[in-house]
Write a protein that holds these residues in place. Sequence first.
Motif, short mmCIF file in Angstrom:
data_model
loop_
_atom_site.label_atom_id
_atom_site.label_comp_id
_atom_site.label_asym_id
_atom_site.label_seq_id
_atom_site.Cartn_x
_atom_site.Cartn_y
_atom_site.Cartn_z
N THR A 1 7.13 7.35 -2.68
CA THR A 1 8.02 6.36 -3.30
C THR A 1 8.32 6.65 -4.77
OG1 THR A 1 6.15 4.96 -3.91
CG2 THR A 1 7.17 4.55 -1.76
N GLY A 2 7.76 7.73 -5.31
CA GLY A 2 7.95 8.03 -6.72
C GLY A 2 6.96 7.33 -7.64
N GLU A 3 6.05 6.50 -7.04
CA GLU A 3 5.06 5.78 -7.83
C GLU A 3 3.67 5.97 -7.22
OE1 GLU A 3 5.78 1.81 -8.98
OE2 GLU A 3 7.96 2.05 -9.19
N VAL A 4 2.66 5.98 -8.08
CA VAL A 4 1.31 6.21 -7.58
C VAL A 4 0.76 5.03 -6.79
CG1 VAL A 4 0.78 7.82 -9.43
CG2 VAL A 4 0.17 5.42 -9.70
N GLY A 5 1.43 3.88 -6.87
CA GLY A 5 0.99 2.73 -6.08
C GLY A 5 0.97 3.01 -4.60
N TYR A 6 1.79 3.97 -4.16
CA TYR A 6 1.85 4.28 -2.74
C TYR A 6 0.53 4.86 -2.22
CZ TYR A 6 3.60 6.18 1.66
OH TYR A 6 3.78 6.47 3.00
N ILE A 7 -0.22 5.55 -3.09
CA ILE A 7 -1.47 6.16 -2.64
C ILE A 7 -2.70 5.48 -3.23
CG2 ILE A 7 -0.41 8.41 -2.22
CD1 ILE A 7 -1.69 9.37 -4.84
N THR A 8 -2.52 4.36 -3.90
CA THR A 8 -3.66 3.68 -4.52
C THR A 8 -3.76 2.23 -4.08
OG1 THR A 8 -2.29 3.23 -6.48
CG2 THR A 8 -3.74 5.15 -6.56
N VAL B 1 0.89 -1.35 -17.63
CA VAL B 1 -0.40 -1.93 -18.02
C VAL B 1 -1.29 -2.05 -16.78
CG1 VAL B 1 -1.56 -4.00 -18.88
CG2 VAL B 1 0.49 -3.14 -20.03
N GLY B 2 -0.68 -2.51 -15.67
CA GLY B 2 -1.43 -2.60 -14.43
C GLY B 2 -1.86 -1.24 -13.92
N TYR B 3 -0.95 -0.29 -13.95
CA TYR B 3 -1.28 1.07 -13.49
C TYR B 3 -2.39 1.69 -14.35
CZ TYR B 3 2.35 1.83 -9.95
OH TYR B 3 3.11 1.80 -8.79
N ARG B 4 -2.33 1.47 -15.66
CA ARG B 4 -3.35 2.03 -16.54
C ARG B 4 -4.72 1.44 -16.22
NH1 ARG B 4 -3.34 4.63 -21.41
NH2 ARG B 4 -1.11 4.24 -21.73
N ARG B 5 -4.76 0.13 -15.99
CA ARG B 5 -6.05 -0.49 -15.67
C ARG B 5 -6.59 0.02 -14.34
NH1 ARG B 5 -10.65 -1.00 -16.83
NH2 ARG B 5 -11.85 -2.75 -16.03
N MET B 6 -5.71 0.26 -13.36
CA MET B 6 -6.14 0.82 -12.09
C MET B 6 -6.81 2.18 -12.30
SD MET B 6 -2.73 -0.20 -9.96
CE MET B 6 -2.98 1.01 -8.66
N ALA B 7 -6.20 3.03 -13.14
CA ALA B 7 -6.77 4.35 -13.40
C ALA B 7 -8.12 4.22 -14.09
CB ALA B 7 -5.81 5.18 -14.25
N GLU B 8 -8.23 3.27 -15.01
CA GLU B 8 -9.51 3.07 -15.68
C GLU B 8 -10.60 2.67 -14.69
OE1 GLU B 8 -7.65 1.56 -19.99
OE2 GLU B 8 -8.44 0.11 -18.52
N ILE B 9 -10.24 1.81 -13.74
CA ILE B 9 -11.22 1.38 -12.74
C ILE B 9 -11.59 2.54 -11.83
CG2 ILE B 9 -11.57 -0.14 -10.75
CD1 ILE B 9 -9.89 -2.24 -12.24
N PHE B 10 -10.61 3.36 -11.46
CA PHE B 10 -10.91 4.56 -10.67
C PHE B 10 -11.95 5.42 -11.38
CE2 PHE B 10 -7.22 4.18 -7.77
CZ PHE B 10 -7.80 4.68 -6.63
N GLU B 11 -11.77 5.60 -12.69
CA GLU B 11 -12.72 6.43 -13.45
C GLU B 11 -14.06 5.73 -13.62
OE1 GLU B 11 -13.03 8.89 -17.68
OE2 GLU B 11 -11.17 7.85 -17.13
#
Length: 541
Positions: free
Chosen positions: A445-452, A490-500
């Motif tokens: 979909t052009g966004e990382v939300g599709y795989i997260t 902001v939401g995407y950044r927080r998701m990446a932080e939680i992944f890490e």
Amino acid sequence: MPDDRGQAVGLRCVRLLSLLLVGCLFMIAFPTGEAVGQDGSESVLRIARPDDVRALNPLRQANNSTSEVTYQIHEGLVTVNPDQEIAPVLATGWELLDDGLTYRVTLRDDVTFHSGEPFNAEAVAWNMDRQLNGDPPGIAAGLIPPMSAITVVDDYTIDFTLEQPSGVFMAILGAPLFMIVDPSVYEELGDDGYDDGPSGTGPFMFDSWTPGVSVELVANENYWDADNGPEVDRVVFEVIPEASARAIALQNGEINMAFTVAAEEIDSFNTEGFQVFQTPSTRIIFIGLNTADPILEDVNVRRALAHAIDLDQVQTIIGANGTLAEGMGMEPALGFFPSVRAYDPDEAMRLLDEAGWVVGSDGIREKDGVALEVNVQTQASYPGEIEALQVIQQQWRAVGARMVIERIEGGGMFAGLTAGAGAHAEDPTQIPSYQGFVLASGIRTGEVGYITERPQCNQGARGYERYCNPEYDAAFELSQSTASVEERLVGYRRMAEIFEEDVIRLPVFILQINVAASDAVEGFVLNPNQSLSLRGVSVND
């Protein structure tokens, strides 16, 4: 509403009663679709792939090896084209209405299913209802935003009213997760029987499936797009698991195209008589971790395993089969932020010491009589995948953790993951027996939300990591909203932080797509998101 036919219905779509009654009386009789060449011979496109389809029912399976086939039979309302733009297919247009919640989609009025039944708004409503409310729900249910109503406005107009604003709804409909099936045939054959006679609107029609061997499709001579339809009479998807065997089959003229060619073999096809298609994909190879496992439930163990991985060394081994992953996604996908922990074996050992894991005489750590051993399941389908695992296996051993690599056939692996995750979702005391698993997730979909989306609490049997964090869910919700791009990021950044922070997955590498073909193949275009289209592809021997 435009006329008295439009009506808002609940997600059970009661207006479909007449269609379903027709389905109960329907006798399956598809046109043969088998055209022959001018010389009387049948033109055939033979494609070799490492994996078979897991099913032919797009409501139940949408992994890449399956959707490559089912998307020739079925189509979506829209698609994401090779330029990563949303493009119409069965839809002709769409708009977000003034309420900010309702997407109005207009449909083509010249399309029929392979059975001869008409494609219309009723069929689309049936498909959406089946995805969201089937027993079990369809595979797209975990990604499609919650809806309050589906409205059949007229024969070729449909409204989807969401419970909350979404900025990615149409992009989600462009993924292979939402392909339109023929309601009359589906009702006749049922969930289990649909594999025996799938019916869609696509350029090719189902002919046969010999599991583990091949799937054969024949041209749909009544395809609605006369300018971009089937150019061969038959397509044969052959299963050849070994990359070297696929290469040999192409060199010997037994097939026309070889998918997933190893980088070390692709150069041999840069010669007369062959052609090569290459592009970095949007697909991430990663190790998922079952966070409910007695060993892996300790976040410090997961962090230690992440710090023990030297991806630069992995890159040296896999070569041109991929490029190193920096997180779940890649540039320029919207919402990508790095989330891979730095290689630091000293920190890995400190974390394991702190967690109470003591190095044994064989170099493997133990705690309370239990060895620090992690079983990692893999299909070993992609070039570089098994080699990367073997490197990481040695890196883990260097800090006192043993990786056991278990190769499992794709269908069996996913059945086990789904069963284990589903049982745990129903009863948290039922801990899945698997620990780690290698998957490949591609952005469609052009966004990382599709795989997260799967780490969310509501994913049930799809949530293989068995991870639930309301903060992650809230960040994901913001990332998918109609807020400004800056707010969504902001939401995407927080998701990446939680992944890490929580180490839900261990990203390894971004897959390189390597396809080799005979120079007789014309019209083929490689899509980075691996949405395969054989429209307009011909074989000119």
